[in-house]
Write a protein that holds these residues in place. Structure first.
Motif, mmCIF file in Angstrom:
data_model
loop_
_atom_site.group_PDB
_atom_site.id
_atom_site.type_symbol
_atom_site.label_atom_id
_atom_site.label_comp_id
_atom_site.label_asym_id
_atom_site.label_seq_id
_atom_site.Cartn_x
_atom_site.Cartn_y
_atom_site.Cartn_z
ATOM 1 N N ALA A 66 0.837 -1.210 0.000
ATOM 2 C CA ALA A 66 0.000 0.000 0.000
ATOM 3 C C ALA A 66 0.867 1.253 0.000
ATOM 4 O O ALA A 66 0.557 2.242 -0.674
ATOM 5 N N ALA A 67 1.979 1.208 0.736
ATOM 6 C CA ALA A 67 2.881 2.364 0.766
ATOM 7 C C ALA A 67 3.442 2.629 -0.628
ATOM 8 O O ALA A 67 3.505 3.781 -1.087
ATOM 9 N N VAL A 69 2.137 2.136 -3.409
ATOM 10 C CA VAL A 69 1.134 2.679 -4.328
ATOM 11 C C VAL A 69 1.053 4.211 -4.213
ATOM 12 O O VAL A 69 0.519 4.879 -5.081
ATOM 13 N N THR A 70 1.613 4.770 -3.147
ATOM 14 C CA THR A 70 1.689 6.230 -3.076
ATOM 15 C C THR A 70 2.913 6.754 -3.839
ATOM 16 O O THR A 70 3.153 7.956 -3.875
#
Lengths: 371, 312
Positions: A66-67, A69-70
């Motif tokens: 998820a990190a 994806v930033t």
């Protein structure tokens, strides 16, 4: 700069130079030297990384994904049951094409529970769409972290840099580190194709039968691309470090009659034994499989088809089937009309010692097959 | 805030999604997103909302959206929050400022498979608002029981039979489990009380740290009622005290419980249950003892809630 480092610390040193935004980790033996060393670097503000001490490996890889994806770099590390606990996330990370760097200190899978080295954990994760690179010693752990991350980001695939649990992760050796700026300039900055912050992408959608195969075919093509990119990066790395990496790293292949193929730390034992045996005029040689996924079939075909006898060492089983590395090597030789004598050897499960005398015995038995 | 001005805010979820007729999820999602200004990132667990809004190559999402698996919504939010913290310290956030992370997950992804990830993320104190849309079973996979399924409900894994009267266990008190983490803000809300929901979202959004709102979401497909009755069922859940609306705030390290929709003259719980085919067996004579058991549990739980609300 030369430092005395364990394999775990060597991974942490490479990560320090990469300086990722997020390290998400959950402790498991024998990965702990990696994450403890890194936590200390964070505590001493040697890096800008945010250390995310999650409550499970499943969450560690979920959070790293998820990190990423930033648009930032995120990393994690694990072993054994931890990697097994991440299993659900492994194909998701690769399917979403996020180049997460994961260090693995390879360890046996339960049961029986055993904390020592074998490759059953990483082999069970083999077909999940991750690049897999095996390091022999702490120096290679360091180098292959830098090469591995760069490769991962060039082809948008995640990468496991694998070291042998305890044998490498806890073994103190001399490691030659690049200057921080040189290492950083080699890995550059991540250039994500999209980010949750720059656009409003829908990441992780549903694919129906009309689109799933296209996505998977693209992913598969990225592995072919990785096969081409990898030697170029190794060459570039050679220029800054003086150290040679390739698909395989070979020793004593000249006029060899018997060759052993192996992954990880045992390659060092094999090279030592082959060197001794060469002095006694035994024509033996070693192929170390460094880049395991993608598997460079043509390279193995080229290297091994002229060899009369080849033995393949696997530190894991494939229950009800032939061992993983053996299967791959065997497949690489299928096209040849004349094929070497080929034999599979299973060794070192659950940390069972693999000693020089064992290697010598295997070499001699292979030579016996071609006399 | 009033409903009219709220309705004029951009919702982030476009029309044309594929939820069932009468589904309670879209109004919950739209109300939540409308109540939050500025940039947002939506994190979603696998489930009804995800499969009905993201079928490639279409997307109903007009805001950044991330989904990966069923049980990791809170871990995903943790990863994004940690990355945003890094970017904020480095001065690398986009011009609009730090996006708000809003998690949407069903009861399966929250009460069951996602509970460990949720508990971990709450303990670590990440910055996000977690919205559980509780339809009280695994609706997306065909109405299997979850730990949110009420006692005696019929589901496809607690079917009625000669030796079965539906689910035998009480539903997991998830909101209270979350309260036990001592978050700055925890609430229960209902689809029938949209302004109450929006107010809670606004209140939660004004506080730092992890926030959690559990929203009851009637499901015509899984509960067995006509798709025109979704809001009626949501309202009856509140009016019968089956689903109390309350909030728990952490003020000076003390938990302050407040009932936000007092129910002075509650309707009997049967009014909520009898409109749903999953409870139809409660209304046959041989099972007449079951309804009083459910009623007394509802009464007991309400008294507990009242005591907590008063004791502050």
């Amino acid at each position: 700069m030369i430092k005395g480092l364990t394999g775990g610390q060597a991974a942490a040193e490479a990560l320090r130079q990469i300086n990722p935004a997020v390290m998400a980790a959950y402790p498991i033996t024998p990965q702990t030297p990696i994450i403890e060393s890194y936590a200390q670097m964070v505590a001493d503000h040697k890096v800008d990384t945010e250390y995310l001490a999650v409550e499970s490996e499943h969450s560690a890889l979920s959070a790293a994904l998820a990190a990423q994806v930033t648009g930032v770099r995120a990393t994690t590390a694990t072993a054994s049951q931890g990697l097994a606990y991440m299993y659900e996330m492994l194909p998701v990370v690769s399917g979403l094409r996020m180049p997460v760097l994961m260090n693995v200190a390879a360890r046996a899978l339960s049961a029986p529970i055993n904390i020592h080295c074998d490759h059953s954990d990483v082999m069970a994760a083999r077909d999940c769409g991750w690049l897999q690179i095996f390091a022999e010693n702490p120096q290679e752990v360091y180098d292959l972290n830098l090469i591995g991350l760069t490769l991962a980001e060039e082809v948008s695939l995640p990468v496991m840099v694998i070291q042998d649990g305890f044998i490498t992760s806890h073994c103190l050796e001399k490691v030659d580190l690049l200057e921080d700026e040189v290492a950083l300039s080699f890995v550059g900055t991540r250039q994500p194709p999209y980010s949750l912050l720059e656009h409003a992408p829908t990441v992780g959608p549903v694919a129906l039968p009309d689109s799933q195969m296209e996505a998977k075919e693209n992913q598969s093509q990225a592995f072919s691309q990785a096969l081409e990119t990898y030697p170029r990066l190794c060459q570039k790395y050679h220029q800054i470090s003086g150290r040679n990496y390739d698909w395989t790293q070979n020793a004593f292949l000249n006029e060899a009659q018997a060759v052993l193929v192996a992954l990880g730390s045992s390659a060092g034992t094999l090279r030592y034994v082959a060197g001794k045996m060469r002095q006694e005029n035994f024509p033996v040689g070693v192929v170390k499989a460094t880049l395991y996924r993608p598997f460079p079939y043509e390279v193995y075909n080229h290297l091994l088809s002229p060899i009369p006898a080849v033995g393949v060492l696997d530190r894991s089983l494939a229950y009800g089937a032939e061992a993983p590395l053996y299967t791959d090597v065997k497949a690489s030789l299928y096209e040849e009309t004349w094929r070497p004598y080929l034999e599979s050897f299973i060794y070192g499960l659950g940390g069972r010692d693999f000693q020089a005398k064992d290697a010598r015995e295997i070499f001699l038995s292979l030579l016996g097959e071609v006399e | 805030m009033d409903l009219k001005s709220l309705a004029l805010q951009p919702s982030g979820l476009a029309p044309g999604h594929r939820t069932c007729a009468g589904c309670g999820i879209p109004p919950i999602v739209r109300t939540v997103l409308r109540a939050i200004d500025g940039p947002k990132i939506v994190v979603n667990a696998t489930g009804c909302l995800e499969v009905t809004t993201t079928i490639y190559p279409y997307s109903s999402w007009e805001v950044p959206y991330f989904h990966s698996v069923f049980g990791n919504a809170a871990a995903s939010a943790s990863g994004i929050d940690t990355a945003l913290t890094f970017l904020e310290k480095k001065g690398l956030l986009p011009k609009g400022g730090k996006p708000k992370i809003i998690v949407f997950a069903g009861d399966g992804g929250t009460y069951d498979i996602g509970l460990q990830a949720l508990s971990g993320a709450l303990e670590r104190g990440h910055e996000f608002l977690y919205i559980c849309y509780d339809n009280s079973a695994y609706m997306n996979t065909g109405v299997q029981r979850s730990s949110a399924t009420p006692k005696y409900a019929e589901t496809t894994t607690t079917p009625l039979g000669s030796a079965s009267i539906g689910k035998l266990e009480w539903r997991k008190p998830l909101t209270e489990i979350v309260v036990a983490h001592r978050l700055p803000y925890v609430a229960q809300a209902s689809l029938s009380h949209l302004l109450d929901l929006a107010t809670k979202v606004e209140e939660a959004n004004s506080i730092r740290g992890p926030k959690f709102i559990n929203v009851l979401q009637p499901c015509p497909t899984g509960w067995g009622f006509d798709s025109s009755q979704t809001f009626t069922l949501a309202k009856l859940a509140v009016e019968t005290r089956f689903w109390p609306l309350y909030k728990v705030e952490l003020i000076e390290d003390q938990l302050k419980w407040s009932i936000t929709a007092p129910v002075a003259n509650p309707k009997p719980v049967r009014d909520f249950l009898e409109g749903q085919s999953r409870f139809k067996h409660l209304f046959v004579p041989r099972n007449s003892q079951l309804l009083p058991e459910l009623q007394s549990q509802v009464d007991r739980r309400w008294r507990e809630l009242e005591q907590r609300s008063r004791s502050f």
